[in-house]
Design a protein around this motif. Structure first.
Motif, mmCIF file in Angstrom:
data_model
loop_
_atom_site.group_PDB
_atom_site.id
_atom_site.type_symbol
_atom_site.label_atom_id
_atom_site.label_comp_id
_atom_site.label_asym_id
_atom_site.label_seq_id
_atom_site.Cartn_x
_atom_site.Cartn_y
_atom_site.Cartn_z
ATOM 1 N N HIS A 1 -130.453 37.076 -7.139
ATOM 2 C CA HIS A 1 -129.188 37.167 -6.630
ATOM 3 C C HIS A 1 -128.208 35.888 -6.518
ATOM 4 O O HIS A 1 -126.909 35.851 -6.557
ATOM 5 C CB HIS A 1 -128.955 37.941 -5.334
ATOM 6 C CG HIS A 1 -128.929 39.913 -5.345
ATOM 7 N ND1 HIS A 1 -130.123 40.157 -6.045
ATOM 8 C CD2 HIS A 1 -128.056 40.436 -5.392
ATOM 9 C CE1 HIS A 1 -129.736 41.158 -5.484
ATOM 10 N NE2 HIS A 1 -128.849 41.914 -5.143
ATOM 11 N N LEU A 2 -129.091 35.113 -6.398
ATOM 12 C CA LEU A 2 -128.735 33.677 -6.037
ATOM 13 C C LEU A 2 -127.729 33.367 -6.989
ATOM 14 O O LEU A 2 -126.798 32.281 -7.994
ATOM 15 C CB LEU A 2 -129.669 32.334 -5.729
ATOM 16 C CG LEU A 2 -130.417 32.655 -4.494
ATOM 17 C CD1 LEU A 2 -131.545 32.153 -3.849
ATOM 18 C CD2 LEU A 2 -129.001 31.807 -3.280
ATOM 19 N N TYR A 3 -128.727 33.238 -8.815
ATOM 20 C CA TYR A 3 -127.932 33.247 -9.357
ATOM 21 C C TYR A 3 -126.914 33.900 -10.389
ATOM 22 O O TYR A 3 -126.126 32.872 -10.446
ATOM 23 C CB TYR A 3 -129.748 33.689 -10.922
ATOM 24 C CG TYR A 3 -128.591 33.555 -12.674
ATOM 25 C CD1 TYR A 3 -129.152 32.019 -13.011
ATOM 26 C CD2 TYR A 3 -128.651 34.289 -13.370
ATOM 27 C CE1 TYR A 3 -128.539 32.078 -14.149
ATOM 28 C CE2 TYR A 3 -127.529 34.626 -14.362
ATOM 29 C CZ TYR A 3 -128.614 33.432 -15.277
ATOM 30 O OH TYR A 3 -127.763 33.265 -16.230
ATOM 31 N N GLN B 1 -125.272 29.309 5.064
ATOM 32 C CA GLN B 1 -124.533 30.572 5.458
ATOM 33 C C GLN B 1 -124.737 31.541 4.874
ATOM 34 O O GLN B 1 -125.329 32.817 4.788
ATOM 35 C CB GLN B 1 -123.809 30.110 6.084
ATOM 36 C CG GLN B 1 -124.270 29.002 7.328
ATOM 37 C CD GLN B 1 -122.768 29.258 8.078
ATOM 38 O OE1 GLN B 1 -121.683 28.788 7.540
ATOM 39 N NE2 GLN B 1 -122.407 28.692 9.249
ATOM 40 N N GLU B 2 -123.569 31.236 3.567
ATOM 41 C CA GLU B 2 -124.094 32.449 2.687
ATOM 42 C C GLU B 2 -125.547 32.855 1.852
ATOM 43 O O GLU B 2 -125.494 34.148 1.350
ATOM 44 C CB GLU B 2 -123.067 31.767 1.473
ATOM 45 C CG GLU B 2 -122.344 32.664 0.161
ATOM 46 C CD GLU B 2 -122.059 31.680 -0.481
ATOM 47 O OE1 GLU B 2 -121.689 32.669 -1.774
ATOM 48 O OE2 GLU B 2 -121.038 30.841 -0.506
ATOM 49 N N ALA B 3 -126.093 32.180 1.680
ATOM 50 C CA ALA B 3 -127.450 32.634 1.256
ATOM 51 C C ALA B 3 -128.125 33.757 2.000
ATOM 52 O O ALA B 3 -129.393 34.831 1.769
ATOM 53 C CB ALA B 3 -128.231 31.232 0.665
ATOM 54 N N GLN B 4 -128.308 33.033 3.275
ATOM 55 C CA GLN B 4 -128.760 33.958 4.594
ATOM 56 C C GLN B 4 -127.816 35.359 4.539
ATOM 57 O O GLN B 4 -129.155 36.138 4.963
ATOM 58 C CB GLN B 4 -128.761 33.197 5.851
ATOM 59 C CG GLN B 4 -129.631 31.571 5.489
ATOM 60 C CD GLN B 4 -129.203 31.097 7.673
ATOM 61 O OE1 GLN B 4 -128.778 31.088 7.627
ATOM 62 N NE2 GLN B 4 -130.155 30.146 7.844
ATOM 63 N N LYS B 5 -127.102 35.181 4.920
ATOM 64 C CA LYS B 5 -126.057 36.403 4.824
ATOM 65 C C LYS B 5 -126.326 37.355 3.094
ATOM 66 O O LYS B 5 -126.812 38.284 3.603
ATOM 67 C CB LYS B 5 -124.778 36.343 4.538
ATOM 68 C CG LYS B 5 -123.783 37.362 4.653
ATOM 69 C CD LYS B 5 -122.256 36.880 5.067
ATOM 70 C CE LYS B 5 -121.277 38.453 4.593
ATOM 71 N NZ LYS B 5 -119.903 38.093 4.544
ATOM 72 N N MET B 6 -126.259 37.103 2.213
ATOM 73 C CA MET B 6 -126.598 37.119 1.112
ATOM 74 C C MET B 6 -128.820 37.615 0.766
ATOM 75 O O MET B 6 -128.570 39.495 1.384
ATOM 76 C CB MET B 6 -126.381 36.447 -0.359
ATOM 77 C CG MET B 6 -127.321 37.306 -2.060
ATOM 78 S SD MET B 6 -129.160 36.741 -1.711
ATOM 79 C CE MET B 6 -129.752 35.287 -1.869
#
Length: 62
Positions: A27-29, A6-11
């Motif tokens: 951004h994930l890094y 969910q956090e990745a999808q929001k980002m």
């Protein structure tokens, strides 16, 4: 759905429409590194400002 997903999808949703795969990876890094740093600090795995300055002085003196 997992909280991480969910956090990745929001980002990703908050990135500009013309972002690249590299933008997403970066951004994930950054998010992962920040979370790891916060967790380490919460577990007492910290370095004092003075110790950090001494360690950096070795790198900066060359």
């Amino acid at each position: 759905m997992s909280a991480i997903k969910q956090e990745a999808q929001k980002m990703i949703h908050n990135l500009p429409d013309d972002c690249t795969y590299e933008d997403i990876q970066y951004h994930l890094y950054v998010i992962e590194k920040i979370k790891n740093g916060v967790n380490r600090a919460e577990n007492g795995e910290i370095t004092s400002h003075q110790d950090a300055k001494q360690r950096m002085a070795k790198w900066l003196s060359h």
